[in-house]
Write an enzyme that holds these catalytic residues in place. Sequence first.
Site, PDB file in Angstrom:
ATOM      1  CG  PHE A 150      49.626  76.895  42.852  1.00  0.00           C
ATOM      2  CD1 PHE A 150      49.276  78.239  42.922  1.00  0.00           C
ATOM      3  CD2 PHE A 150      49.921  76.361  41.611  1.00  0.00           C
ATOM      4  CE1 PHE A 150      49.210  79.020  41.782  1.00  0.00           C
ATOM      5  CE2 PHE A 150      49.865  77.129  40.464  1.00  0.00           C
ATOM      6  CZ  PHE A 150      49.498  78.464  40.551  1.00  0.00           C
ATOM      7  CE  LYS A 174      50.996  66.358  47.281  1.00  0.00           C
ATOM      8  NZ  LYS A 174      51.548  67.730  47.005  1.00  0.00           N
ATOM      9  CD  GLU A 177      54.613  70.400  45.913  1.00  0.00           C
ATOM     10  OE1 GLU A 177      53.368  70.341  45.920  1.00  0.00           O
ATOM     11  OE2 GLU A 177      55.322  69.707  45.149  1.00  0.00           O
ATOM     12  NE  ARG A 178      55.465  75.362  43.792  1.00  0.00           N
ATOM     13  CZ  ARG A 178      56.464  74.637  44.294  1.00  0.00           C
ATOM     14  NH1 ARG A 178      56.876  74.800  45.529  1.00  0.00           N
ATOM     15  NH2 ARG A 178      57.098  73.754  43.559  1.00  0.00           N
ATOM     16  CB  SER A 227      49.518  70.429  35.135  1.00  0.00           C
ATOM     17  OG  SER A 227      50.379  69.609  35.885  1.00  0.00           O
ATOM     18  CB  CYS A 282      41.421  75.332  36.246  1.00  0.00           C
ATOM     19  SG  CYS A 282      39.905  75.266  37.185  1.00  0.00           S
ATOM     20  CD  GLU A 384      46.577  75.498  32.416  1.00  0.00           C
ATOM     21  OE1 GLU A 384      47.344  74.569  32.742  1.00  0.00           O
ATOM     22  OE2 GLU A 384      45.469  75.684  32.946  1.00  0.00           O
TER      23      GLU A 384
HETATM   24  P1  NAD Z   1      50.589  70.500  39.379  1.00  0.00           P
HETATM   25  O1  NAD Z   1      50.106  69.456  38.422  1.00  0.00           O
HETATM   26  O2  NAD Z   1      51.994  70.955  39.288  1.00  0.00           O
HETATM   27  O3  NAD Z   1      50.417  69.964  40.891  1.00  0.00           O
HETATM   28  C1  NAD Z   1      49.192  69.450  41.351  1.00  0.00           C
HETATM   29  C2  NAD Z   1      49.477  68.440  42.461  1.00  0.00           C
HETATM   30  O4  NAD Z   1      50.216  67.345  41.913  1.00  0.00           O
HETATM   31  C3  NAD Z   1      50.306  68.999  43.606  1.00  0.00           C
HETATM   32  O5  NAD Z   1      49.796  68.520  44.817  1.00  0.00           O
HETATM   33  C4  NAD Z   1      51.698  68.468  43.327  1.00  0.00           C
HETATM   34  O6  NAD Z   1      52.454  68.271  44.495  1.00  0.00           O
HETATM   35  C5  NAD Z   1      51.428  67.149  42.642  1.00  0.00           C
HETATM   36  N1  NAD Z   1      52.476  66.780  41.679  1.00  0.00           N
HETATM   37  C6  NAD Z   1      53.209  67.624  40.908  1.00  0.00           C
HETATM   38  N2  NAD Z   1      54.069  66.921  40.143  1.00  0.00           N
HETATM   39  C7  NAD Z   1      53.872  65.610  40.418  1.00  0.00           C
HETATM   40  C8  NAD Z   1      54.460  64.397  39.936  1.00  0.00           C
HETATM   41  N3  NAD Z   1      55.413  64.395  39.011  1.00  0.00           N
HETATM   42  N4  NAD Z   1      53.994  63.246  40.434  1.00  0.00           N
HETATM   43  C9  NAD Z   1      53.034  63.215  41.369  1.00  0.00           C
HETATM   44  N5  NAD Z   1      52.449  64.335  41.866  1.00  0.00           N
HETATM   45  C10 NAD Z   1      52.855  65.524  41.390  1.00  0.00           C
HETATM   46  O7  NAD Z   1      49.569  71.724  39.279  1.00  0.00           O
HETATM   47  P2  NAD Z   1      49.668  73.145  39.982  1.00  0.00           P
HETATM   48  O8  NAD Z   1      50.740  73.945  39.337  1.00  0.00           O
HETATM   49  O9  NAD Z   1      49.667  73.003  41.460  1.00  0.00           O
HETATM   50  O10 NAD Z   1      48.239  73.753  39.593  1.00  0.00           O
HETATM   51  C11 NAD Z   1      47.984  74.388  38.375  1.00  0.00           C
HETATM   52  C12 NAD Z   1      47.344  73.444  37.377  1.00  0.00           C
HETATM   53  O11 NAD Z   1      46.142  72.908  37.919  1.00  0.00           O
HETATM   54  C13 NAD Z   1      46.923  74.152  36.100  1.00  0.00           C
HETATM   55  O12 NAD Z   1      47.213  73.316  35.006  1.00  0.00           O
HETATM   56  C14 NAD Z   1      45.419  74.311  36.257  1.00  0.00           C
HETATM   57  O13 NAD Z   1      44.685  74.429  35.058  1.00  0.00           O
HETATM   58  C15 NAD Z   1      45.085  73.055  36.974  1.00  0.00           C
HETATM   59  N6  NAD Z   1      43.806  73.165  37.663  1.00  0.00           N
HETATM   60  C16 NAD Z   1      42.753  72.474  37.144  1.00  0.00           C
HETATM   61  C17 NAD Z   1      41.511  72.565  37.736  1.00  0.00           C
HETATM   62  C18 NAD Z   1      40.340  71.805  37.188  1.00  0.00           C
HETATM   63  O14 NAD Z   1      39.339  71.676  37.886  1.00  0.00           O
HETATM   64  N7  NAD Z   1      40.427  71.283  35.971  1.00  0.00           N
HETATM   65  C19 NAD Z   1      41.357  73.349  38.881  1.00  0.00           C
HETATM   66  C20 NAD Z   1      42.459  74.032  39.394  1.00  0.00           C
HETATM   67  C21 NAD Z   1      43.689  73.921  38.767  1.00  0.00           C
END
Ligand code: NAD
Length: 499
Positions: A150, A174, A177-178, A227, A282, A384
């Site tokens: 998101f 994909k 969804e937020r 994450s 991140c 985090e």
């Molecule tokens: P998230 O892991 O909750 O979601 C990321 C994506 O995964 C979304 O599209 C979500 O729909 C999908 N997803 C969530 N749960 C899932 C599951 N159980 N099975 C399959 N798909 C699933 O992350 P978020 O809250 O959207 O974003 C924040 C996180 O992203 C933080 O941890 C941040 O550090 C990380 N981030 C990392 C970078 C990087 O380059 N390392 C960059 C931006 C964000």
Amino acid sequence: MTDELEHFIGGERVAGTSGAYDDVFDPNTGTVQARVPLASAEEVDSAVRDAAEAQRTWASWNPQRRARVLMRFLELCNEEMDSLARLLASEHGKTVPDAKGDVQRGLEVVEFATGIPHLLKGEYTEGAGAGIDVYSMRQPLGVAAGITPFNFPAMIPLWKAAPAIACGNSFVLKPSERDPSVPLRLAELFVEAGLPPGVFNVVNGGKTAVDSLLLHREVAAVGFVGSSDIAEYIYSTAAAHGKRAQCFGGAKNHMIIMPDADLDQAVEALVGAGYGSAGERCMAISAAVPVGQPTADALVEKLTERVRRLRTGTSFDESADFGPLVTEQARKRVEDYIALGVAEGADLLVDGRGFRMPGHEGGFFLGASLFDNVTPEMRIYREEIFGPVLSVVRAADYEEALRLPSEHEYGNGVAIFTRDGDSAREFASRVNTGMVGINVPIPVPIAYHTFGGWKRSGFGDLNQHGPDSIRFYTRTKTVTSRWPSGRKEDASFTIPTMH
Ligand code: NAD
């Protein structure tokens, strides 16, 4: 009336058919502003099939022609920059100037990808043996999928999609969804720029949609950002199903402040990198590590005063330093971490809980929080937080400061603030993280270098954007050719060697 969002498949918006939806909030007011459809396995299958069909023609376009589509796309996005940024801010909660940065950093990778005719050139060896020439070419993989978080709803989809489609792949995104509206608008702009229908698709959804992409036979590569636990799951599932995968996870980014650093500069860097976008980056700095007691005392004094002056505001308030968090769940999670830090014994110097925005009482706001005397055993240090919370972790000396980011389970970015080139150089060489800033608090590499964290911040062996992205989205074919000039050749029963 709540808007109903769609998917974008085969060059147009299509309504969801699964019957499942998720709410999209306005973080500034706390109200539901739209519903996003959650794709079923059948809807994902139809998008992937469309993408596979479209890819065959797209890959036959010469690279220069593909680049021109990206150039036109850049023009359209720049013309729409203001409204893209406002749309992004309205779902994410970051301020409008910060949202423009989100779009802009994505467009910089599109700019990089317009160099695809040059980037795709293979290698050639003339006369590798008698009459033998060897050359290699980079060919697209087919359908690539991107699963994105998101917190950068324009930048990260573009980091994934632009190199992928420039290389001749089609792409199924994909998004989170937020905040799915900007990705949907980018899909329309791609088509308007001349991208053939089906080359860039958006399927909205949650776990079902993600799992359907991971299991689909026609998906050749998966790029994920989010994450760490999910990153690890996506990486292992994609690999188990024969796909190449690069998955980037969470972070705990440290900033080391050496005794010789310019403290005023360090404080400004810390508040910008720690609290910008409400800490939902991140590459946000979440741990400040002053070296030695005098540095720590002086830094904490200046920092406390500066953090107290930070302004939380709505996304559309031009004087706000940062806006609300993305959801009430995210806000509550950060509040819980602040309570945990207090319970763990850290000193809460500035408490952002209880902040209310007049006229926006339902919004997902938090003020800035600052902890001192945080220690490596505490969960608020190990985990985090992803919110406007900065922890000061005091290090007795340089070696201890170097060990903290190096031994942390995350290894995304790190920064050192110093006037001493020698120690900065030594630090950059020894520290165990993927990206290093020297007097630069958020060292996100420019588009033509590569971005990627180490340890639990990155799963897979190639980084995002830059030359690695071209390697990730292509496979190499190597041709060994011989034109024997009419000489008679007898059968050879030994392995050919060069001698
Ligand atoms: P998230 O892991 O909750 O979601 C990321 C994506 O995964 C979304 O599209 C979500 O729909 C999908 N997803 C969530 N749960 C899932 C599951 N159980 N099975 C399959 N798909 C699933 O992350 P978020 O809250 O959207 O974003 C924040 C996180 O992203 C933080 O941890 C941040 O550090 C990380 N981030 C990392 C970078 C990087 O380059 N390392 C960059 C931006 C964000």
